[in-house]
Design a protein around this motif. Structure first.
Motif, short mmCIF file in Angstrom:
data_model
loop_
_atom_site.label_atom_id
_atom_site.label_comp_id
_atom_site.label_asym_id
_atom_site.label_seq_id
_atom_site.Cartn_x
_atom_site.Cartn_y
_atom_site.Cartn_z
N ALA A 37 2.44 1.44 -3.42
CA ALA A 37 1.56 1.99 -4.30
C ALA A 37 1.57 3.45 -4.17
CB ALA A 37 0.42 1.11 -4.45
N GLU A 38 1.36 4.04 -3.53
CA GLU A 38 0.98 5.33 -2.93
C GLU A 38 2.05 6.33 -3.22
OE1 GLU A 38 0.49 6.61 1.18
OE2 GLU A 38 -1.23 8.22 0.44
N TYR A 96 3.96 11.43 3.16
CA TYR A 96 3.07 10.20 3.36
C TYR A 96 3.31 9.67 4.74
CZ TYR A 96 2.33 11.12 -1.17
OH TYR A 96 2.05 11.94 -2.62
N ASP A 140 0.76 -1.32 -0.02
CA ASP A 140 0.04 0.07 0.04
C ASP A 140 0.85 1.17 0.14
OD1 ASP A 140 -2.97 0.71 0.35
OD2 ASP A 140 -1.99 1.79 2.00
N LEU A 141 1.85 1.12 0.92
CA LEU A 141 2.70 2.40 1.00
C LEU A 141 3.56 2.68 -0.33
CD1 LEU A 141 4.39 1.63 4.52
CD2 LEU A 141 3.13 3.72 3.92
N ILE A 201 0.31 17.84 -1.21
CA ILE A 201 1.70 18.30 -1.45
C ILE A 201 1.49 19.56 -2.23
CG2 ILE A 201 4.09 17.92 -2.49
CD1 ILE A 201 3.53 15.10 -1.75
N TRP A 241 -8.76 3.95 -0.37
CA TRP A 241 -8.40 3.96 -1.65
C TRP A 241 -9.83 4.51 -2.37
CZ3 TRP A 241 -4.05 3.87 -3.93
CH2 TRP A 241 -2.76 3.57 -3.28
N ASP A 272 2.52 6.52 -7.01
CA ASP A 272 1.26 7.18 -7.57
C ASP A 272 1.76 8.74 -7.62
OD1 ASP A 272 -0.17 5.40 -8.70
OD2 ASP A 272 -1.81 5.38 -6.97
N SER A 273 2.43 8.96 -6.42
CA SER A 273 2.71 10.22 -6.07
C SER A 273 3.93 10.79 -6.98
CB SER A 273 3.55 10.56 -4.65
OG SER A 273 3.80 11.74 -4.40
N ARG A 311 -8.19 7.59 -11.70
CA ARG A 311 -7.29 6.74 -11.15
C ARG A 311 -7.38 6.41 -9.59
NH1 ARG A 311 -1.50 9.53 -12.02
NH2 ARG A 311 -1.23 8.07 -10.50
N GLN A 312 -6.89 5.15 -9.40
CA GLN A 312 -7.01 4.66 -7.98
C GLN A 312 -6.02 5.39 -7.17
OE1 GLN A 312 -8.90 2.17 -5.69
NE2 GLN A 312 -10.36 2.76 -7.27
N ARG A 313 -6.64 6.30 -6.18
CA ARG A 313 -5.64 6.97 -5.33
C ARG A 313 -6.00 6.89 -3.72
NH1 ARG A 313 -3.07 11.34 -8.19
NH2 ARG A 313 -3.89 11.53 -10.40
N ARG A 314 -5.25 6.93 -2.73
CA ARG A 314 -5.40 7.14 -1.28
C ARG A 314 -5.71 8.49 -1.08
NH1 ARG A 314 -5.48 4.27 3.20
NH2 ARG A 314 -4.80 2.55 2.27
N GLY A 347 -2.85 12.46 -1.62
CA GLY A 347 -1.36 12.61 -1.16
C GLY A 347 -0.66 13.75 -1.96
N TYR A 348 -0.70 13.73 -3.47
CA TYR A 348 0.13 14.48 -4.11
C TYR A 348 -0.69 16.12 -4.22
CZ TYR A 348 3.04 16.65 -7.90
OH TYR A 348 3.78 17.71 -8.59
N ARG A 359 0.14 8.81 7.59
CA ARG A 359 -0.11 7.88 8.13
C ARG A 359 0.02 7.74 9.59
NH1 ARG A 359 -0.67 3.51 4.28
NH2 ARG A 359 -0.73 4.37 2.23
#
Lengths: 225, 112
Positions: free
Chosen positions: A30-31, B48, A27-28, B29, B64, A34-35, B70-73, B25-26, B52
């Motif tokens: 993947a994030e 990140y 999970d970490l 930022i 998510w 993505d970032s 797109r899939q994003r947290r 997350g982005y 968390r």
């Protein structure tokens, strides 16, 4: 495309430095991936080439060793919290399961031929309450950890604290189990095998204790940065 | 602005960026950089783990979800997070008022 693997290389390097629960790690990562792709896309929109955009995104993300340390703290903390939750639930359940099993198959304990010595009674009483004391300590540690997570303490420190509590809790449980088993064997070894279902429950209790010991050891490994 | 100076305030800054609603997350930022006029310069990879940790503390929640196809947290403030942000803002105002009183008034008059 030249340089198109800069982000992949970075995430792979990060992956290689991390140890911990697989789903949390995935999970970490993947994030993070993505970032990095989001950042690279923004830099491409700003006029950079694909390779330059990815290199800049990676540079902004931070040196892989420093970032890995922070991520490892999270993994250690996640594993520590999971171990404490497991201790909190499993130890009392195991204790209750064993006691119910004993009451069903054996009933009340018959007296020993001679009154047991004081040291045996102390071990028996401590063993009876240890599951509840250890579970309570795990609950308190989880609650305190949640509060400490709001302070400036790093995740590495929190992971080490959780790991320490887990190791002590599981150590007490294993010590208690071994002590009562050894004490009973010393006084009346036949009693250990007087009921196969109860003997089986004892074996199950030890398997669970050993599994918890493995989890507690991983707390130490995962919080070592 | 140096990242060491920011680190002590990072939690409050992250809570503030989520005050308007959930963000991935982005986007957090980008919001930090935009609202600071680009002055907040810290390794983005440190954001990140901080998010968390705030989630562990119960101040933010994440899941998510699909954002822009797109899939994003994505992260959002919890009730405890809103309360923590309000407390941080109050503490910050008191701090800046005190410091401004000492530093912000220009040169002090020479003592006799």
């Amino acid at each position: 495309m030249a340089g198109a693997g800069v982000i992949d290389d970075y995430v792979t390097a990060l992956d290689r430095r991390l140890r911990g629960p697989g789903h949390v790690k995935d999970d970490l990562l993947a994030e993070a991936r993505d970032s990095l792709h989001d950042a690279a896309a923004a830099h491409r929109d700003g006029g950079l080439t694909e390779e330059a955009a990815q290199r800049r995104a990676v540079a902004e993300f931070g040196p892989v060793n420093a970032i890995a340390r922070e991520y490892q703290g999270l993994l250690g903390l996640a594993h520590g919290a999971r171990t404490l939750r497991t201790v909190m639930l499993v130890l009392p359940l195991t204790h209750v399961m064993w006691e119910l099993n004993r009451k069903f198959w054996i009933g009340a304990w018959n007296d020993f031929d001679a009154p047991p010595p004081d040291w045996y009674l102390v071990i028996a009483r401590l063993n009876d309450i240890s599951a509840w004391v250890v579970a309570g300590a795990a609950v308190i540690a989880l609650l305190i950890g949640r509060r400490l997570a709001r302070t400036a303490l790093s995740t590495v420190t929190l992971a080490r604290l959780a790991g320490t509590v887990a190791v002590v809790a599981v150590g007490l449980n294993v010590t208690g189990n071994v002590a009562i088993l050894a004490g009973t064997a010393h006084l009346d070894a036949a009693r250990l095998l007087m009921s196969p279902p109860v003997a089986a429950a004892t074996v199950v209790s030890f398997v669970i204790a050993l599994r918890l010991a493995v989890l507690a050891r991983r707390c130490v490994v995962f919080s070592s940065v | 602005m140096k990242s060491d100076a920011l680190r002590g305030h990072l939690d409050a800054l992250l809570l503030a960026t989520l005050d308007g609603g959930q963000l991935h997350g982005y986007a957090i930022i980008e919001a930090l950089q935009k609202r600071s006029g680009g002055a907040l310069d810290l390794p983005t990879g440190t954001v990140y783990p901080a998010l968390r940790r705030l989630e562990t503390a119960g101040l933010v929640a994440s899941e998510w979800s699909t954002v822009g196809g797109r899939q994003r947290r994505t992260y959002r403030l919890t009730k405890a997070g809103h309360r923590a942000l309000a407390a941080e803002r109050t503490a910050w105002r008191e701090f800046t008022t005190a410091i401004e009183g000492v530093l912000g008034g220009g040169p002090w008059p020479a003592q006799a």
